[in-house]
Design an enzyme around this catalytic site. Sequence first.
Site, PDB file in Angstrom:
ATOM      1  N   GLU A   1     -16.362  -2.435  -2.646  1.00 23.10           N
ATOM      2  CA  GLU A   1     -16.891  -3.451  -3.562  1.00 23.10           C
ATOM      3  C   GLU A   1     -18.392  -3.568  -3.361  1.00 23.10           C
ATOM      4  O   GLU A   1     -18.871  -3.675  -2.227  1.00 23.10           O
ATOM      5  CB  GLU A   1     -16.255  -4.835  -3.333  1.00 23.10           C
ATOM      6  CG  GLU A   1     -14.832  -4.961  -3.798  1.00 23.10           C
ATOM      7  CD  GLU A   1     -14.301  -6.393  -3.657  1.00 23.10           C
ATOM      8  OE1 GLU A   1     -15.110  -7.355  -3.674  1.00 23.10           O
ATOM      9  OE2 GLU A   1     -13.074  -6.539  -3.508  1.00 23.10           O
TER      10      GLU A   1
ATOM     11  N   GLU B   1     -10.250  -7.876   2.123  1.00 19.35           N
ATOM     12  CA  GLU B   1     -11.043  -8.939   2.729  1.00 19.35           C
ATOM     13  C   GLU B   1     -10.209  -9.992   3.470  1.00 19.35           C
ATOM     14  O   GLU B   1     -10.217 -11.179   3.127  1.00 19.35           O
ATOM     15  CB  GLU B   1     -11.922  -9.617   1.673  1.00 19.35           C
ATOM     16  CG  GLU B   1     -12.919  -8.668   1.051  1.00 19.35           C
ATOM     17  CD  GLU B   1     -13.906  -9.342   0.126  1.00 19.35           C
ATOM     18  OE1 GLU B   1     -14.979  -8.766  -0.126  1.00 19.35           O
ATOM     19  OE2 GLU B   1     -13.604 -10.458  -0.361  1.00 19.35           O
TER      20      GLU B   1
END
Length: 437
Positions: A347, A164
């Site tokens: 995720e 991320e």
Amino acid sequence: MPAFPAGFRWGVSTSAYQIEGATAADGRGPSIWDTFAQEAGRIVDGSTADEACDHRHRYAEDTALLAGLGVSAYRFSVAWPRIQPTGAGPANAAGLDFYDRLVDGLLAAGVDPVATLFHWDLPQALEDAGGWLNRDTAARFAEYADLTAARLGDRVKLWITLNEPFIHMSLGHGIGTHAPGRMLLFDAFPVAHHQLLGHGLAVAALRASSTSPVAIANNYSPVRQVGDTDADRAATEAYDALHNRLFTDPLLGLGYPDAPGVDPAVVRDGDLAVIAAPIDVLGVNYYNPTGIRAPEEGSPLPFEIVPLDGYARTAFDWPVAPDGLRELLLHLHRRYGDALPEIQVTESGCAYDDAPDAQGRVDDPERIAYLDGHVRAVREAMAEGVPVTGYFVWSLLDNWEWAEGFTKRFGLVHVDYATQRRTPKSSYAWFRDLTRR
């Protein structure tokens, strides 16, 4: 539940700083999160991750939980300060020894090790030298990748360079709610570019020492326009370019999009070719869609983030929107076409206020419903041609949730932080049964 193809990768994810604890063990150096958590007012409950879930000492117990869960893969992250305490120089043998034992234990349990190299825990010494604002950090990251792959590359089954990078740039350097706490707004673009440059350099380092596939894990959010003016449309396009394209277009050879803050002067000749080094998998992290409208007059931002109505909410107050995951996967497939590699959802999860009942059981029907909806959304996207080959739940364990401290629980396994007792929740049994089917 619709059938998934044989070989589909079912997994769970964690990150080093959120679960390992033992921040002074193995000769580990301090990270930016160690520094940030010590600053008054930074963490909601005033806690630190000095112990976290004590995974550094309880990894064998956690590996047994993974074996009982029946997953085919475990995504963990390597703590850069454990491998290079100052972010430079030779590898710290004791730090590598820990991951050596972890990887061997996973393989013995029949679980594929999936290793993320950077999940936000930059060595503090590198931050003191400018951190990701400093181009040299990209070179240091490649050296760290080389040291790690040289030791683990024969056994790790999938490498993920960065986790991320958008969130690390925006929360850590744009608005300062994450470490290192910088508030640069759109002047944070060098952080984006140097992370991506580090990724490209690391891809080359990993391929030199390992034959395993290489990926990056980006956070994505479908953008929902709130309002119907031209200004609202422009705001929505600006946010989509920033959140969903800034860290993907250049990876796939398209250069940087017209996104807020992009500064061509930061990009040197040859950088985009390095960044576009072919990857085998695109990791997709998804939690919720984002509502956007035009900002109020005088705002320093070209958009305003607004709540989306009509959804159930998690304990983070995020909307529960499985349809957003299907929408996102289809959008990636249509936007990038043949340039898109295979996708793994690296995720997907939710925070709820889970607590043991009088008999010690932890029942979490909301999490089961959440995961069921999102798994179905993945299968629907696959039926429409999106090349999804894996799904990882966030997270195996309740953990230290960054600036929220211990106040948010994402785990399939409940952790009593006072005793470190692990208690599988009803969602653990549900996911175990799903993977068996």
